[in-house]
Write a protein that holds these residues in place. Structure first.
Motif, PDB file in Angstrom:
ATOM      1  N   VAL A  69     -31.019  -7.878   5.147  1.00  0.00           N
ATOM      2  CA  VAL A  69     -29.731  -7.166   5.162  1.00  0.00           C
ATOM      3  C   VAL A  69     -29.825  -5.961   6.105  1.00  0.00           C
ATOM      4  N   ILE A  70     -30.929  -5.237   6.036  1.00  0.00           N
ATOM      5  CA  ILE A  70     -31.103  -4.052   6.899  1.00  0.00           C
ATOM      6  C   ILE A  70     -31.143  -4.475   8.374  1.00  0.00           C
ATOM      7  N   ARG A  71     -31.770  -5.622   8.670  1.00  0.00           N
ATOM      8  CA  ARG A  71     -31.782  -6.097  10.065  1.00  0.00           C
ATOM      9  C   ARG A  71     -30.360  -6.412  10.528  1.00  0.00           C
ATOM     10  N   CYS A  72     -29.535  -6.989   9.651  1.00  0.00           N
ATOM     11  CA  CYS A  72     -28.129  -7.245  10.013  1.00  0.00           C
ATOM     12  C   CYS A  72     -27.400  -5.934  10.248  1.00  0.00           C
ATOM     13  N   ILE A  73     -27.659  -4.948   9.391  1.00  0.00           N
ATOM     14  CA  ILE A  73     -26.998  -3.639   9.513  1.00  0.00           C
ATOM     15  C   ILE A  73     -27.388  -2.987  10.842  1.00  0.00           C
ATOM     16  N   SER A  74     -28.659  -3.113  11.241  1.00  0.00           N
ATOM     17  CA  SER A  74     -29.098  -2.520  12.513  1.00  0.00           C
ATOM     18  C   SER A  74     -28.535  -3.284  13.701  1.00  0.00           C
ATOM     19  N   LYS A  78     -21.047  -3.019  11.640  1.00  0.00           N
ATOM     20  CA  LYS A  78     -19.653  -3.283  11.277  1.00  0.00           C
ATOM     21  C   LYS A  78     -19.474  -4.723  10.807  1.00  0.00           C
ATOM     22  N   ARG A  79     -20.137  -5.639  11.530  1.00  0.00           N
ATOM     23  CA  ARG A  79     -20.048  -7.049  11.154  1.00  0.00           C
ATOM     24  C   ARG A  79     -20.661  -7.264   9.769  1.00  0.00           C
ATOM     25  N   ALA A  80     -21.793  -6.584   9.522  1.00  0.00           N
ATOM     26  CA  ALA A  80     -22.456  -6.750   8.225  1.00  0.00           C
ATOM     27  C   ALA A  80     -21.546  -6.256   7.094  1.00  0.00           C
ATOM     28  N   VAL A  81     -20.928  -5.066   7.304  1.00  0.00           N
ATOM     29  CA  VAL A  81     -20.055  -4.510   6.259  1.00  0.00           C
ATOM     30  C   VAL A  81     -18.835  -5.421   6.059  1.00  0.00           C
ATOM     31  N   ALA A  82     -18.282  -5.931   7.180  1.00  0.00           N
ATOM     32  CA  ALA A  82     -17.118  -6.819   7.076  1.00  0.00           C
ATOM     33  C   ALA A  82     -17.462  -8.057   6.247  1.00  0.00           C
ATOM     34  N   ARG A  83     -18.674  -8.568   6.412  1.00  0.00           N
ATOM     35  CA  ARG A  83     -19.107  -9.750   5.661  1.00  0.00           C
ATOM     36  C   ARG A  83     -19.218  -9.436   4.163  1.00  0.00           C
ATOM     37  N   MET A  84     -19.758  -8.244   3.856  1.00  0.00           N
ATOM     38  CA  MET A  84     -19.877  -7.845   2.444  1.00  0.00           C
ATOM     39  C   MET A  84     -18.489  -7.801   1.810  1.00  0.00           C
ATOM     40  N   VAL A  85     -17.526  -7.199   2.532  1.00  0.00           N
ATOM     41  CA  VAL A  85     -16.158  -7.094   2.009  1.00  0.00           C
ATOM     42  C   VAL A  85     -15.572  -8.490   1.829  1.00  0.00           C
ATOM     43  N   ALA A 106     -26.036  -0.134   3.618  1.00  0.00           N
ATOM     44  CA  ALA A 106     -25.313   0.226   4.842  1.00  0.00           C
ATOM     45  C   ALA A 106     -25.146   1.744   4.941  1.00  0.00           C
ATOM     46  N   PHE A 107     -24.914   2.399   3.807  1.00  0.00           N
ATOM     47  CA  PHE A 107     -24.844   3.870   3.814  1.00  0.00           C
ATOM     48  C   PHE A 107     -26.201   4.477   4.139  1.00  0.00           C
ATOM     49  N   ALA A 108     -27.265   3.855   3.644  1.00  0.00           N
ATOM     50  CA  ALA A 108     -28.596   4.418   3.811  1.00  0.00           C
ATOM     51  C   ALA A 108     -29.190   4.141   5.191  1.00  0.00           C
ATOM     52  N   HIS A 109     -28.874   2.990   5.785  1.00  0.00           N
ATOM     53  CA  HIS A 109     -29.545   2.592   7.028  1.00  0.00           C
ATOM     54  C   HIS A 109     -28.605   2.452   8.218  1.00  0.00           C
ATOM     55  N   GLY A 110     -27.305   2.621   8.017  1.00  0.00           N
ATOM     56  CA  GLY A 110     -26.368   2.397   9.108  1.00  0.00           C
ATOM     57  C   GLY A 110     -26.241   3.600  10.038  1.00  0.00           C
ATOM     58  N   ASP A 111     -25.766   3.348  11.261  1.00  0.00           N
ATOM     59  CA  ASP A 111     -25.448   4.447  12.171  1.00  0.00           C
ATOM     60  C   ASP A 111     -24.094   5.030  11.735  1.00  0.00           C
ATOM     61  N   PRO A 112     -23.624   6.136  12.397  1.00  0.00           N
ATOM     62  CA  PRO A 112     -22.379   6.765  11.930  1.00  0.00           C
ATOM     63  C   PRO A 112     -21.195   5.792  11.853  1.00  0.00           C
ATOM     64  N   ASP A 113     -21.057   4.891  12.826  1.00  0.00           N
ATOM     65  CA  ASP A 113     -19.948   3.924  12.788  1.00  0.00           C
ATOM     66  C   ASP A 113     -20.034   3.009  11.560  1.00  0.00           C
ATOM     67  N   THR A 114     -21.256   2.567  11.273  1.00  0.00           N
ATOM     68  CA  THR A 114     -21.468   1.684  10.122  1.00  0.00           C
ATOM     69  C   THR A 114     -21.144   2.429   8.835  1.00  0.00           C
ATOM     70  N   ARG A 115     -21.580   3.690   8.751  1.00  0.00           N
ATOM     71  CA  ARG A 115     -21.314   4.459   7.529  1.00  0.00           C
ATOM     72  C   ARG A 115     -19.818   4.678   7.354  1.00  0.00           C
ATOM     73  N   HIS A 116     -19.132   4.862   8.474  1.00  0.00           N
ATOM     74  CA  HIS A 116     -17.679   5.017   8.418  1.00  0.00           C
ATOM     75  C   HIS A 116     -17.036   3.731   7.855  1.00  0.00           C
ATOM     76  N   ASP A 140     -28.213   6.616  -5.110  1.00  0.00           N
ATOM     77  CA  ASP A 140     -29.046   7.717  -5.571  1.00  0.00           C
ATOM     78  C   ASP A 140     -30.526   7.421  -5.350  1.00  0.00           C
ATOM     79  N   SER A 141     -30.910   6.149  -5.452  1.00  0.00           N
ATOM     80  CA  SER A 141     -32.327   5.842  -5.259  1.00  0.00           C
ATOM     81  C   SER A 141     -32.653   5.542  -3.797  1.00  0.00           C
ATOM     82  N   LEU A 142     -31.639   5.312  -2.973  1.00  0.00           N
ATOM     83  CA  LEU A 142     -31.906   4.943  -1.576  1.00  0.00           C
ATOM     84  C   LEU A 142     -31.796   6.126  -0.612  1.00  0.00           C
ATOM     85  N   ARG A 143     -30.948   7.118  -0.948  1.00  0.00           N
ATOM     86  CA  ARG A 143     -30.694   8.212  -0.012  1.00  0.00           C
ATOM     87  C   ARG A 143     -30.071   9.373  -0.775  1.00  0.00           C
ATOM     88  N   GLY A 144     -29.800  10.484  -0.069  1.00  0.00           N
ATOM     89  CA  GLY A 144     -29.153  11.626  -0.722  1.00  0.00           C
ATOM     90  C   GLY A 144     -27.639  11.458  -0.683  1.00  0.00           C
TER      91      GLY A 144
END
Ligand code: CA
Length: 533
Positions: A69-74, A78-85, A106-116, A140-144
């Motif tokens: 999943v993280i490789r898809c996010i990298s 956007k495509r990865a998030v669209a697929r989740m939705v 996606a929040f923990a490993h995405g770039d700013p566009d992905t997090r948006h 909470d366990s993955l990031r702040g």
């Protein structure tokens, strides 16, 4: 010296314990094609990693999937998030947890566009309070808790209508160590209306007093009713349930043994809640069989309404779980006993098929082959106890059997057996039948070899498997090409992946082979399209 003689050939018989080009070692000592990260994402979103598999512990399977999943996010956040939705929002997966976890990644490993994109996706993936609590625990366990994330959570509360927000607040109070109160403290949503403020205030610290008369604000009335219900006697409670459509979660526990309470809850009870409470309803004799029991008629009518099933995003696995639990007459962990009402069991059976929506028949000659080897009995689909890949594939195959006139059933491990199964048989009987078949090693080439030997004309082979094949003298993809050559039929192969692992017996370079994910509600139509095209 020709070096290639030491490598298996793509179109020559090579034992499954040796590679042919494009394959990698699977977990069983054989070789299969690896699926790409996007397919792995789909498998994870639909099947999850809960309970692990025959070959991997839950921990190992989760880590492998998270890495994919993280490789898809990298690669394309956007495509990865669209697929989740897409998979979460349309109800294609039996459980929403994998999508919630992937969104947190996606929040923990995405770039700013992905997090948006992930912030925009939050209300679409986390549609109820429980989802939001799961999300909070993952994040909470993955990031702040950065500013963007707090704002996304604040918007979750502010973009709901007051009535929706109030219902969420009384229905889902806490889960996984998180409550709405905790989230409000983190996200500090600033109310946009007085009504919103009143509800958020109740979540944060409760109201000082609860009046005898209904709350003046429409949106806050369900909270008022919830507070009144805590001390109401039975007649008042029944009125509150009816007038304010109080959900089951708002009923004091000691009142849940009253059949009248359940009768009052039934008309506005969600389908998922209904499925989970069928045993309870039978135990309390709310579903007593007689000619004029409105509760029973209502339940039967609801379960057989395809529109209601679709609107409630009821997943076939939920129906199947309800069917298997209900017909055995007692709950998991011995929670109560009841006498199953046959009409309810029949309605659940029909609801299972209806929950896949309309599937267009192909009118082609199909061979359905269930891998019943030992590994298929390990692990569970979407974390459902008793729903092994082996049992699950039988249920999946029934969908195709019910829509096609020309489907031939078989089961295989290191030998292949034709099965006489009819779609008119009930699902729980078929599950029992498949559970009783002997286990063994795995040879996924058998369906093609057997069809060739028996001179059986097959337009498409549909194999339900974990692709952990190792015991055969020839790779399944090569056996299919041989079948095509010798029969002149351009036969296709569909692999219905029943485990969120990395393997497939389908050659990705062969346009006549397709991978789909078992229990993806879109799979039966994808398969039908592929066979017909
Ligand atoms: Ca196996």
């Amino acid at each position: 010296m020709t070096y290639t003689k030491h490598l298996g050939k793509k179109n020559a018989p090579t034992p499954q314990n040796q590679p042919i080009p494009g394959t990698v070692a699977n977990s069983a000592g054989g070789y299969a094609f690896p699926v790409d990260d996007w397919k792995r994402l789909d498998r994870f979103l639909v099947l999850g990693a809960e309970g692990g598999s025959y070959y991997a512990s839950e921990r190992k399977l989760t880590i492998e999937n998270a890495q994919a999943v993280i490789r898809c996010i990298s690669a394309d956040g956007k495509r990865a998030v669209a697929r989740m939705v897409e998979i979460s929002d349309s109800g294609r997966a039996p459980k929403n947890e994998p999508a919630i976890f992937a969104l947190a990644l996606a929040f923990a490993h995405g770039d700013p566009d992905t997090r948006h994109a992930a912030a925009e996706a939050l209300p679409k993936v986390c549609r109820i309070g429980t989802h939001l609590f799961h999300f909070a625990a993952y994040v909470d366990s993955l990031r702040g808790w950065g500013r963007g994330l707090r704002r996304a959570v604040a918007n979750w509360y502010l973009n709901a209508t007051p009535a929706q927000l109030a219902l969420q607040a009384v229905k889902y109070q806490q889960r996984d160590g998180w409550s709405h109160r905790d989230l409000l403290r983190l996200a500090h949503p600033v109310p946009r209306s007085e009504e919103q403020g009143t509800i958020l205030n109740w979540i944060a610290k409760g109201w000082e007093s609860v009046e005898e008369t209904p709350h003046p604000m429409d949106g806050a009335r369900v909270i008022w009713a919830f507070e009144r219900a805590k001390t109401a006697d039975l007649p008042e409670l029944l009125r509150l349930i009816e007038d304010y459509q109080l959900p089951r979660e708002a009923i004091p526990t000691e009142k849940l043994t009253e059949p009248k309470v359940w009768e009052a809850l039934l008309p506005h009870m969600g389908l998922t809640a209904l499925l989970r409470n069928l045993g309870n309803l039978s135990k309390l004799e709310v579903l007593a069989v007689n000619n004029s029991n409105p509760a029973l008629s209502f339940v039967l009518k609801t379960l057989s309404d395809p529109n209601k099933l679709r609107k409630a995003r009821v997943h076939p696995v939920e129906v199947l779980t309800a069917l298997l639990t209900y017909q055995q007459g007692h709950g998991v962990r011995g929670k109560g006993e009841w006498t199953p009402v046959p009409k309810v069991v029949d309605a659940l059976d029909a609801a299972f098929y209806a929950s896949f929506g309309n599937v267009e028949p192909t009118h082609k000659r199909l061979m359905l082959a269930l891998d019943v080897s030992g590994s298929m009995a390990g692990g569970m689909i979407a974390g459902v106890p008793g729903l092994s890949p082996r049992v699950g594939s039988a249920a999946m195959a029934m969908i195709t059997a019910a829509t096609e006139q020309n489907a031939f059933f078989t089961a295989f491990q290191t030998t292949l057996t034709p099965l006489s199964i009819s779609p008119r048989q009930r699902l729980d009987d078929i599950v029992k039948r498949i559970s009783g078949l002997p286990f063994g090693g795995t040879d996924c080439s058998l369906p093609m070899i057997w069809a060739l030997e028996k001179k059986m004309a097959v337009d498409a082979f549909i194999v339900y498997t974990d692709s952990e094949t190792w015991a055969g003298k020839i790779h399944p993809s090569v056996a299919l090409r041989e079948y095509r050559e010798k029969t002149g039929i351009a036969a296709k192969l569909i692999v219905v992946g029943m485990v969120a692992n990395n393997f497939s017996i389908a050659d990705p370079d062969d346009g006549g082979m397709l991978d789909v994910v078992g229990f993806d509600t879109a799979a039966p139509n994808l398969m039908s399209d592929f066979i017909r095209e």
